[in-house]
Design a protein around this motif. Sequence first.
Motif, PDB file in Angstrom:
ATOM      1  N   THR A   1      -3.167  -9.238  -5.660  1.00 20.88           N
ATOM      2  CA  THR A   1      -1.812  -9.480  -5.145  1.00 20.88           C
ATOM      3  C   THR A   1      -0.740  -9.330  -6.218  1.00 20.88           C
ATOM      4  O   THR A   1       0.441  -9.196  -5.890  1.00 20.88           O
ATOM      5  N   GLU A   2      -1.128  -9.356  -7.494  1.00 18.48           N
ATOM      6  CA  GLU A   2      -0.166  -9.191  -8.573  1.00 18.48           C
ATOM      7  C   GLU A   2      -0.023  -7.734  -8.994  1.00 18.48           C
ATOM      8  O   GLU A   2       0.764  -7.427  -9.902  1.00 18.48           O
ATOM      9  N   ASN A   3      -0.767  -6.837  -8.340  1.00 15.15           N
ATOM     10  CA  ASN A   3      -0.746  -5.424  -8.731  1.00 15.15           C
ATOM     11  C   ASN A   3      -0.591  -4.491  -7.532  1.00 15.15           C
ATOM     12  O   ASN A   3      -1.078  -3.356  -7.562  1.00 15.15           O
ATOM     13  N   ILE A   4       0.079  -4.950  -6.509  1.00 15.75           N
ATOM     14  CA  ILE A   4       0.261  -4.123  -5.306  1.00 15.75           C
ATOM     15  C   ILE A   4       1.034  -2.837  -5.605  1.00 15.75           C
ATOM     16  O   ILE A   4       0.619  -1.743  -5.157  1.00 15.75           O
ATOM     17  N   PRO A   5       2.171  -2.871  -6.339  1.00 12.59           N
ATOM     18  CA  PRO A   5       2.883  -1.610  -6.631  1.00 12.59           C
ATOM     19  C   PRO A   5       1.998  -0.608  -7.357  1.00 12.59           C
ATOM     20  O   PRO A   5       2.066   0.605  -7.083  1.00 12.59           O
ATOM     21  N   GLN A   6       1.180  -1.082  -8.290  1.00  8.35           N
ATOM     22  CA  GLN A   6       0.292  -0.176  -9.030  1.00  8.35           C
ATOM     23  C   GLN A   6      -0.770   0.418  -8.105  1.00  8.35           C
ATOM     24  O   GLN A   6      -1.145   1.589  -8.247  1.00  8.35           O
ATOM     25  N   ILE A   7      -1.260  -0.373  -7.155  1.00 14.69           N
ATOM     26  CA  ILE A   7      -2.256   0.125  -6.201  1.00 14.69           C
ATOM     27  C   ILE A   7      -1.639   1.199  -5.309  1.00 14.69           C
ATOM     28  O   ILE A   7      -2.260   2.252  -5.048  1.00 14.69           O
ATOM     29  N   ILE A   8      -0.428   0.957  -4.844  1.00 16.80           N
ATOM     30  CA  ILE A   8       0.260   1.950  -4.004  1.00 16.80           C
ATOM     31  C   ILE A   8       0.442   3.257  -4.775  1.00 16.80           C
ATOM     32  O   ILE A   8       0.209   4.355  -4.247  1.00 16.80           O
ATOM     33  N   SER A   9       0.840   3.159  -6.047  1.00 16.46           N
ATOM     34  CA  SER A   9       1.020   4.353  -6.873  1.00 16.46           C
ATOM     35  C   SER A   9      -0.301   5.093  -7.063  1.00 16.46           C
ATOM     36  O   SER A   9      -0.328   6.339  -7.061  1.00 16.46           O
ATOM     37  N   PHE A  10      -1.398   4.358  -7.210  1.00 10.44           N
ATOM     38  CA  PHE A  10      -2.715   4.969  -7.373  1.00 10.44           C
ATOM     39  C   PHE A  10      -3.096   5.746  -6.111  1.00 10.44           C
ATOM     40  O   PHE A  10      -3.620   6.861  -6.185  1.00 10.44           O
ATOM     41  N   ILE A  11      -2.833   5.151  -4.955  1.00 13.17           N
ATOM     42  CA  ILE A  11      -3.135   5.819  -3.685  1.00 13.17           C
ATOM     43  C   ILE A  11      -2.316   7.101  -3.556  1.00 13.17           C
ATOM     44  O   ILE A  11      -2.827   8.153  -3.125  1.00 13.17           O
ATOM     45  N   GLU A  12      -1.043   7.013  -3.933  1.00 11.47           N
ATOM     46  CA  GLU A  12      -0.182   8.203  -3.858  1.00 11.47           C
ATOM     47  C   GLU A  12      -0.724   9.314  -4.741  1.00 11.47           C
ATOM     48  O   GLU A  12      -0.657  10.504  -4.370  1.00 11.47           O
TER      49      GLU A  12
END
Length: 450
Positions: A53-64
């Motif tokens: 939950t503290e790394n959601i933006p990074q996860i979204i960027s990884f998916i992109e």
Amino acid sequence: MVMGITDVDDKIIKRANEMNVSPASLANVYEEDFKQDMAALKVLPPTVYLRVTENIPQIISFIEGIIANGHAYSTGKGNVYFDVQSRGDKYGKLVGVAPGPIAEPGDSDKRHASDFALWKTAKPQEVFWTSPWGNGRPGWHIECSTISSLVFGSQLDIHSGGIDLAFPHHENEIAQCEVFHQCKQWGNYFLHSGHLHVKGNEEKMSKSLKNYITVKDFLKAFPPDVFRLFCMRSSYRSAIDYSGSSMLEAKHLLLAAAAFVEDARAYIKGQLVCGPIREDVLWERLSHTKATVKAALADDFDMPRVVDAIMDLIHHGNRQLKVVAKEPGGPRSPAVFGSIISYIEQFFETVGISLVEQQCVSGDSSSGTLHSVVEELVRFRLKVRQFALATGEATREARQQQRLERQPLLEACDTLRQDLVAHGISIKDRSSTSTWELLGRRSDGHRPGS
């Protein structure tokens, strides 16, 4: 070392709704409980904990990044899936042949049944985050790939986990990382540990199966060092059967190791009188043990072989420490026993086991006081025993009369020694002195001295 904390998933959300609490607060309770249990077992913490939950933006960027590289696709429902077929024959490289996909529901929006979720569209009354594909939350596999990449970049040296995580979790992590970083090999080594089973039950110990013992309950019966040695007696890859008898076996091995070190120290100090020592034999056994341990550790951490080698060295050492009644005439050999003690203590310290603690009452805040009291008691008993055995320059008849008169004192000393064993305290009478050791907590929960 990094440990990823999954603090949001289907089970957490479901349980939080049942308890009418937020998923974050529930996950925090479990995380803290886990950390306390690991500390109680003397497991070293990782360098850093990273929560999903503290790394959601990074996860979204990884998916992109995976989508941009042509290995994932979004759907009209707001889901994002990894395209397994885009990996070709590279998918399944960890497990050899990937198992076939399970049947999908009729309303599935996947292109292929084997595709897996990178982003899940939000369901009613679920926690969610905004993303380019709509409100939702990460899939399970993408969390670990993102978190490890944040710290280690495009290559990971060692990845560990239970054997049940090899497929699909670790296989999917490999697929995600290699297409994102566009590298040939992301992880160098995967260490998959076997499950802990209740003896006689082929199913793993699990809270959901209600066939488990909690760490807190376990530590009421055995100290953490015993559990550590219990685990070391099996390959990390293998399932291991938990039972009271197997724990007692580990406990007795640990006590035997501690007792040998204590006896060897007594020999070095001149408190333990032995016959002639085969020093050449002990030097050879020590050299052989070192070579065996090194080879076993290099062979996929073959800890059962390592433990056997250490206990065999202790066995050979004990065979040389044969007590004799009178002072021997030959030379003593403290150097070889000093080297053996040093090696054994260094080994146990390396694997996180303290032989010194085997002489203490685990969990008892008054262990220092107990030690002092027993020390004084043993010292007093020794003086009584020495007086009862002393004969001086008296005539033969006088010595016989003294023995008869002082026999009750010797009997009292023997009775005290036998009575203390019931409380976990063992006194060993040497030629001119006495030593003692704690035998460890009894399985019924009574502590020595209680």
